[in-house]
Design an enzyme around this catalytic site. Structure first.
Site, PDB file in Angstrom:
ATOM      1  CG  ASP A  86      -2.227   0.804   0.902  1.00  6.85           C
ATOM      2  OD1 ASP A  86      -2.179   1.669   0.005  1.00  6.85           O
ATOM      3  OD2 ASP A  86      -3.257   0.601   1.573  1.00  6.85           O
TER       4      ASP A  86
HETATM    5  C1  BGC Z   1      -5.181   3.115   0.336  1.00  6.03           C
HETATM    6  C2  BGC Z   1      -5.413   2.107  -0.756  1.00  6.03           C
HETATM    7  C3  BGC Z   1      -5.369   2.793  -2.093  1.00  6.03           C
HETATM    8  C4  BGC Z   1      -4.043   3.508  -2.213  1.00  6.03           C
HETATM    9  C5  BGC Z   1      -3.829   4.182  -3.562  1.00  6.03           C
HETATM   10  C6  BGC Z   1      -3.961   3.971   0.085  1.00  6.03           C
HETATM   11  O1  BGC Z   1      -3.829   5.011   1.001  1.00  6.03           O
HETATM   12  O2  BGC Z   1      -5.060   2.426   1.561  1.00  6.03           O
HETATM   13  O3  BGC Z   1      -6.643   1.462  -0.574  1.00  6.03           O
HETATM   14  O4  BGC Z   1      -5.555   1.848  -3.106  1.00  6.03           O
HETATM   15  O5  BGC Z   1      -3.956   4.490  -1.214  1.00  6.03           O
HETATM   16  O6  BGC Z   1      -4.665   5.257  -3.725  1.00  6.03           O
END
Ligand code: BGC
Length: 717
Positions: free
Chosen positions: A253
């Protein structure tokens, strides 16, 4: 069907390509770059990283893809975006859609969202989110299917299938693992959870998505079993790869690899890099750590090059199998015809109608008549076109939203009978608006109060310590109540709220959630053009202090036998506590305000006792459901199973199946379920998946809190 790298022709293509790639070429394929972040333009122009995020139009994406074609290996970009509830045409939040208990519909909306995103050049959706969420304080509860393990699996799999159905599109199931159980409902917080609970509660939805064919999985931010997930070799390798047989790609993530330092398990970015890559993290999302260190660590022999070869094989296999090597460009004209098309809007309306839950309807006040009464529409969300879109609105814009006020005006026969006054703000504001609204209520026959949360009161990092209605909204309701006029509350929100007072001040409650663009669905329900059928996929607590409260809890050795007796702390409650030592609060009932699976219709349904038949060792459970009311309706019939005695403590009951029956007045249909071994299985103390012989209770019921059960027995074989 599970994603597997079993096409030898593609493997050959990948091997040939990889044979020509340098270590740096390979490492760059493991890098995600956020498009709009200043400073990233140069690396995107080089065209060599694996993935670019958050670029949203086909013309921009075509330009970006053209950079890749000019490089030595011409490897196209994966273009990722968080298409959580639609792309430009915004559907209800996933929490709402799960209340439809209709995986076919969810597959349809997911496919529609992927079609619209795909027309703009997105080829990788950062979803579905299948994190079981038992804590409504957590803002991201909006993004999944609520508190139930099975339902999260069914809905997640439906989304994966919907995305897969679109040309050149893949999914990324997230967030592995236990992200939904951060302590105190705070985003990113520690998941203090046993391995047994991880396996029995949080893992199965990922298994369902792996089996549905998800091509990639996103690793959660949090730690679990004491190790941050991006460095958690045991859960990534032993469990996800070896046990579940996941062959797809594993992405971290956002900046999570760098956060291994903040978690306190890596002293610097080199150690973070080593830990993440050795654990199986295959894509560095925006932490810039693989780009900084991985090539060096491989060249010096500190990291085995076989690890990146496997990771890059997977990424390139996926890129070849998607067909983006042959065609990485998108038709800009087609994008115009697909985006915000009438077909998409129709699906958004269908989804919202099927996701809205009728929680209360005293004396059948709803549906309202379309003519002949003076209606006061009030509340800070009645004329609000922003809140319905929620937090993960992607490219959704308020100007495309039909507000509840617009929809009511579209629906009633004489517009002149509607008066609108805002009443108060969502947060803050003075009391003058309330006074003038109360005055206007004097002229009305019925009040529709549209209340709830700001769009930014749920979503990522948007958690609340108190889930009651914000601002002066309760005050508005209380004052309107004093007028004696009937009140319909319409709620727009991203989580179940504490509705203990709302229930007292109103005659009907329509839980509309963040419904996306289709406020029309709310008016369709209020005025009876659509008979509501959705049931809530989360428990509504009476007060924040009851959290966590979920239907599939354990019994404990001392269950509260009379959970509905205690109102608040008084002398009687104090006295009773001298004699009854069981699991309860002194100042609140133990039951929820609305249980999981609950929702009303404009008709009524009756259920026969559950019947169980056993032939050839297969158990079938069924009940006859009858529409006992005067209008046609749909009933979501739920199958629950409870293990009476097991080697470890088990939930009182668990949802194992459901079916939506459409019934004409007076009509009966049989809801029949075959009880398969996987419905009875669980991870035991040794964390082995077993079915233990013994007795099981079976309910076929309208919700998780009602209905009688039958018992059947699995004999020792
Ligand atoms: C979130 C994810 C997301 C990613 C990209 C993160 O902060 O936890 O779910 O896909 O950002 O935007």
């Amino acid at each position: 069907m599970k994603f597997q790298m079993n096409d030898s022709a593609i493997i050959k293509q990948v091997n040939e390509l990889m044979a020509q790639m340098s270590i740096e070429d390979k490492v760059l394929q493991m890098v995600y770059v956020d498009g709009p972040v200043p400073g990233n333009e140069a690396i995107i122009k080089e065209g060599r990283v694996g993935c670019v995020a958050n670029v949203f139009t086909s013309s921009e994406i075509n330009k970006i893809q053209s950079y890749t074609e000019k490089t030595k290996h011409a490897i196209p970009y994966l273009m990722i975006a968080d298409v959580i509830q639609g792309y430009k045409t915004i559907f209800p939040i996933p929490l709402a859609e799960a209340c439809s208990f209709d995986p076919d519909m969810v597959e349809k909306t997911s496919k529609a969202a992927a079609r619209e995103a795909g027309a703009s050049g997105i080829n990788w959706i950062a979803g579905p989110m299948v994190d079981v969420a038992r804590d409504p304080r957590w803002g991201r509860i909006a993004e999944g299917a609520g508190e139930d393990t099975y339902l999260n699996g069914v809905m997640g799999a439906a989304r994966v299938k919907g995305y897969k159905d679109v040309d050149r599109m893949i999914s990324c199931t997230k967030h592995y693992l236990a992200y939904g159980t951060g302590e105190g409902g705070r985003d990113y917080n520690t998941a203090e959870v046993s391995e047994n609970t991880l396996r029995n509660v949080y893992l199965p939805p990922f298994k369902a998505c792996v089996e549905a064919g998800t091509e990639s999985i996103m690793i959660a931010f949090n730690d679990a079993l004491g190790v941050p997930m991006s460095a958690n070799k045991y859960l990534l390798q032993d469990v996800l790869r070896d046990e579940l047989g996941f062959e797809g790609h594993l992405a971290t993530d956002y900046q999570a690899i760098r956060e291994l330092i903040t978690h306190g398990v890596a002293s610097d970015s080199i150690e973070a890099c080593r830990k993440a890559i050795n654990a199986g993290s295959e894509l560095d999302m925006a932490a810039n750590i693989y780009i900084e260190h991985l090539t060096g660590l491989i060249e010096s022999g500190e990291v085995d090059s076989g690890i990146i070869d496997r990771a890059v094989l997977r990424i390139l296999y996926i890129k070849f199998s998607m067909g983006i090597f042959e065609n990485r460009y998108y038709d800009e004209e087609l994008e115009k015809t697909i985006t915000l098309g009438d077909d998409l809007k129709k699906i958004a309306l269908e989804s919202a109608r099927n996701s809205i839950v009728l929680l209360k309807n005293d004396h059948s006040i709803l549906p309202l008549k379309k003519s002949g009464s003076r209606i006061l529409v009030t509340g800070p969300l009645a004329d609000n076109n922003d809140a319905p879109l929620g937090w993960w609105r992607c490219q959704g814009k308020p100007e495309n939203v039909i507000t509840v006020l617009d929809a009511i005006k579209n629906t009633v026969a004489e517009k002149s009978t509607i008066e609108y006054l805002k009443g108060c703000e969502i947060i803050g504001g003075g009391s003058d608006e309330i006074e003038s609204t109360v005055k206007a209520a004097g002229n009305a026959d019925v009040i529709i109060a549209v209340i709830g949360e700001h769009a930014k009161m749920s979503g990522e990092a948007h958690c609340r310590s108190d889930i009651s209605l914000p601002g002066r909204q309760l005050q508005l309701l209380a004052k309107l109540r004093a007028t004696g006029k009937p009140i319909i509350a319409v709620l727009i929100n991203g989580r179940p709220l504490d509705l203990s007072s709302v229930i007292e001040y109103t005659d009907a409650i329509v839980e509309a959630w963040q419904f996306g663009i289709s406020g029309q669905a709310v008016a369709d329900i209020i005025f009876g053009d659509f008979n509501p059928s959705a049931k809530t996929c989360v428990t509504f607590p009476r007060r924040t202090g009851q959290i966590p409260i979920y239907y599939n809890h354990k019994t404990t050795g001392r269950p509260h036998e009379t959970p509905d007796t205690i109102e608040h702390l008084n002398d009687e409650a104090l006295a009773s506590f001298q004699t009854t030592f069981n699991s309860k609060y002194m100042d609140l009932k133990s039951t929820p305000l609305f249980p999981f699976g609950f929702g009303l219709s404009y008709t009524t349904f009756s259920y026969t006792e559950v019947a169980i038949e056993n032939s050839n060792e297969t158990f079938t459970a069924w009940a006859e459901v009858t529409n006992t009311g005067k209008v046609a309706g749909a009933e979501i019939v739920q199958l629950y199973i409870g293990d009476v005695t097991a080697s470890i403590t088990r939930p009182v009951k668990e949802l194992k199946g459901f079916v939506k029956l459409h019934l004409a007045p007076g009509e009966s249909k049989r809801a029949e379920f075959t009880i398969s071994p996987d419905m009875l299985s669980f991870y035991n103390f040794e964390n082995k998946l077993v079915v233990e012989p013994g007795q099981f209770k079976v309910w076929i019921a309208p919700d998780s809190a009602t209905g009688n059960y039958q018992i059947f027995e699995i004999k020792e074989s």
